[in-house]
Enzyme design. Structure first.
Site, PDB file in Angstrom:
ATOM      1  N   GLY A  71       0.803  -1.213   0.000  1.00 32.02           N
ATOM      2  CA  GLY A  71       0.000   0.000   0.000  1.00 32.02           C
ATOM      3  C   GLY A  71       0.841   1.271   0.000  1.00 32.02           C
ATOM      4  CB  THR A  72       3.915   2.212   1.858  1.00 30.66           C
ATOM      5  OG1 THR A  72       3.351   1.905   3.126  1.00 30.66           O
ATOM      6  CG2 THR A  72       4.824   3.421   1.979  1.00 30.66           C
ATOM      7  CG  ASN A 151      -5.302   3.661   8.900  1.00 31.45           C
ATOM      8  OD1 ASN A 151      -5.650   4.639   8.234  1.00 31.45           O
ATOM      9  ND2 ASN A 151      -4.257   3.704   9.706  1.00 31.45           N
ATOM     10  CD  GLN A 179      -7.018  -0.963   7.315  1.00 34.15           C
ATOM     11  OE1 GLN A 179      -7.806  -1.865   7.558  1.00 34.15           O
ATOM     12  NE2 GLN A 179      -5.756  -1.009   7.695  1.00 34.15           N
ATOM     13  CB  SER A 199      -1.875  -3.319   1.157  1.00 34.49           C
ATOM     14  OG  SER A 199      -0.870  -4.055   1.786  1.00 34.49           O
ATOM     15  CG  HIS A 201       0.003  -6.543   4.977  1.00 34.40           C
ATOM     16  ND1 HIS A 201      -0.214  -6.179   6.281  1.00 34.40           N
ATOM     17  CD2 HIS A 201       0.397  -5.416   4.340  1.00 34.40           C
ATOM     18  CE1 HIS A 201       0.052  -4.883   6.421  1.00 34.40           C
ATOM     19  NE2 HIS A 201       0.430  -4.402   5.255  1.00 34.40           N
ATOM     20  CB  THR A 237      12.820  -9.443 -10.912  1.00 34.18           C
ATOM     21  OG1 THR A 237      13.914  -9.114 -11.753  1.00 34.18           O
ATOM     22  CG2 THR A 237      12.338 -10.850 -11.198  1.00 34.18           C
ATOM     23  CB  CYS A 325       2.777   3.480  10.739  1.00 37.72           C
ATOM     24  SG  CYS A 325       2.160   2.366   9.492  1.00 37.72           S
TER      25      CYS A 325
HETATM   26  N1  PLP Z   1      -2.936   2.895   3.737  1.00 40.17           N
HETATM   27  C1  PLP Z   1      -3.695   2.455   4.747  1.00 40.17           C
HETATM   28  C2  PLP Z   1      -5.074   3.020   4.927  1.00 40.17           C
HETATM   29  C3  PLP Z   1      -3.209   1.488   5.625  1.00 40.17           C
HETATM   30  O1  PLP Z   1      -3.971   1.061   6.634  1.00 40.17           O
HETATM   31  C4  PLP Z   1      -1.903   0.983   5.420  1.00 40.17           C
HETATM   32  C5  PLP Z   1      -1.327  -0.008   6.355  1.00 40.17           C
HETATM   33  O2  PLP Z   1      -1.534   0.066   7.565  1.00 40.17           O
HETATM   34  C6  PLP Z   1      -1.156   1.461   4.329  1.00 40.17           C
HETATM   35  C7  PLP Z   1      -1.705   2.422   3.518  1.00 40.17           C
HETATM   36  C8  PLP Z   1       0.208   0.949   4.042  1.00 40.17           C
HETATM   37  O3  PLP Z   1       0.128  -0.317   3.418  1.00 40.17           O
HETATM   38  P1  PLP Z   1       1.386  -1.325   3.451  1.00 40.17           P
HETATM   39  O4  PLP Z   1       1.523  -1.786   4.870  1.00 40.17           O
HETATM   40  O5  PLP Z   1       1.019  -2.418   2.508  1.00 40.17           O
HETATM   41  O6  PLP Z   1       2.561  -0.556   2.972  1.00 40.17           O
END
Ligand code: PLP
Length: 376
Positions: A71-72, A151, A179, A199, A201, A237, A325
């Site tokens: 996601g990041t 989130n 989310q 994302s 996970h 890759t 985070c």
């Molecule tokens: N955006 C939201 C709303 C999230 O909740 C998160 C992860 O907590 C992210 C972005 C970041 O995703 P990733 O952990 O896959 O980098």
């Protein structure tokens, strides 16, 4: 002591079938998807099949999906990719005060780079007002980035209204759906979304993999330079086993979509009922109507979040004070500050519980009982 994991908004365990797919693919598909020999071509085939599953899950075409490391990266690619491709058309961006740091910190960097960012406020339910967005739009606005669902408190933004509003504006519409994906059915066409981050996970898939939907015709400046992977949009890759396992997780989510939502709603209800039965005072932070089924953020008067989380941990309950985070930091949650203001009790006494696939009603009842013993 068997632990009770109530932190699925931070991350989810991989589903058993996903682990099997992942390990099978690790054994079977080691080829480089860019190689022209047969081993490479079989990896390419798997990658293409997985991409089709990812694309169809949001009503997109497979050429509109760029695989990322999660996601990041998808958020950063949407934001920097747009702004550096369109900086000659304008330097104004609109986002919200409650975005994940993957968006917020990217926007703060843009401000340092000479862009202007409007951070839309939210109400006590954690929702933006579309009129505020309408009033903030300018001729030089090149990007609007509003998260699909938050989130920390689970509030779901009026994405359809925003998409409709932006149809007649040249700004790209990005939404961080990390989310929301898996808990809300998403159709990027109907919602008029240009860019959407996901994302793996968060939906019982492997970590370190995700995607950005990028509507056909939209050009983003790449973040990475190197090989020609991902139609030259994202060099490097591809991690084929992880993408295939991600697609497996998506299929599992789709096949159990309705059941999992009612399961989460039931867990939430049972948890809250039991807290109430045991005499625990609490208020729910955020909207109770426009909220993700698996996220529950509660304010419990007279508790201190840091001590409480340690007590929960010692009692075998995994929960969180908000975004993983920011966990461990003493800064109050920027989301709760945006909702309630500075120095309000909610900043010190709010905890997020988030439910998942393997949670049972008995677990959440046990968790509520343990909480009452800590508090009362
Ligand atoms: N955006 C939201 C709303 C999230 O909740 C998160 C992860 O907590 C992210 C972005 C970041 O995703 P990733 O952990 O896959 O980098």
């Amino acid at each position: 002591m068997t632990r009770i994991y109530l932190d699925h908004a931070a991350t989810t365990p991989m589903a058993e079938e996903v682990i099997k797919t992942f390990t099978d693919e690790l054994n079977q598909v080691f080829g480089n998807a860019s190689s022209i020999h047969q081993t490479g071509r079989s990896a390419r085939k798997k990658l293409d099949e997985a991409r089709t599953i990812l694309a169809s899950s949001i009503g997109a075409h497979e050429t509109e999906i760029t695989i990322t490391s999660g996601g990041t990266e998808a958020d950063n690619y949407a934001i920097f990719g747009t702004t550096y491709a369109r900086m000659n058309e304008g330097k104004h961006i609109i986002t919200t005060q409650i975005e994940h740091h993957a968006v917020l910190h990217a926007c703060e960097q843009l401000e340092r780079d000479g862009f202007e960012v409007t951070y839309l406020p939210v109400n006590k339910d954690g929702l933006i007002n579309v009129d505020d967005l309408k009033n903030s739009l300018r001729e030089d606005t090149i990007l609007v980035s509003v998260m699909y669902a938050n989130n920390e408190v689970g509030s779901i933004q009026p994405i359809q209204e925003i998409g409709d509003l932006l149809v007649d504006h040249p700004a790209y519409f990005h939404t961080d759906a990390v989310q929301a994906y898996g808990s809300i059915s998403i159709d990027v066409q109907a919602l008029h979304i240009d860019l959407l981050s996901v994302s793996s996970h968060k939906i019982n898939g492997p970590k370190g993999i995700g995607f950005l939907f990028q509507r056909k015709g939209i050009f983003l400046k790449p973040l990475f330079y190197g090989g020609q992977q991902e139609r030259k949009k994202r060099a490097g890759t591809e991690n084929v086993p992880a993408v295939v396992a991600f697609a497996k997780a998506v299929e599992l989510k789709q096949s159990s979509f309705k059941d999992s939502i009612s399961h989460y709603q039931q867990l939430k209800k049972a948890f809250l009922n039991e807290l109430g039965n045991k005499g625990v005072q609490f208020t729910i932070n955020g909207s109770t109507d426009y909220v993700l089924p698996h996220v529950l953020n509660v304010s419990i008067p007279k508790t201190d979040v840091e001590t409480f989380l340690v007590q929960l941990d010692l009692a075998g309950i995994d929960a969180s004070s908000g975004s993983a985070c920011t966990a461990g930091s003493i800064d109050p949650s920027h989301v709760l500050v945006a909702m309630f203001g500075e120095n309000t009790p909610e900043l010190r006494n709010s905890v997020r519980f988030s439910f998942g696939l393997n949670n049972t009603e008995q677990q959440v009842i046990d968790a509520a009982t343990k909480i009452s013993k800590i508090i009362l």
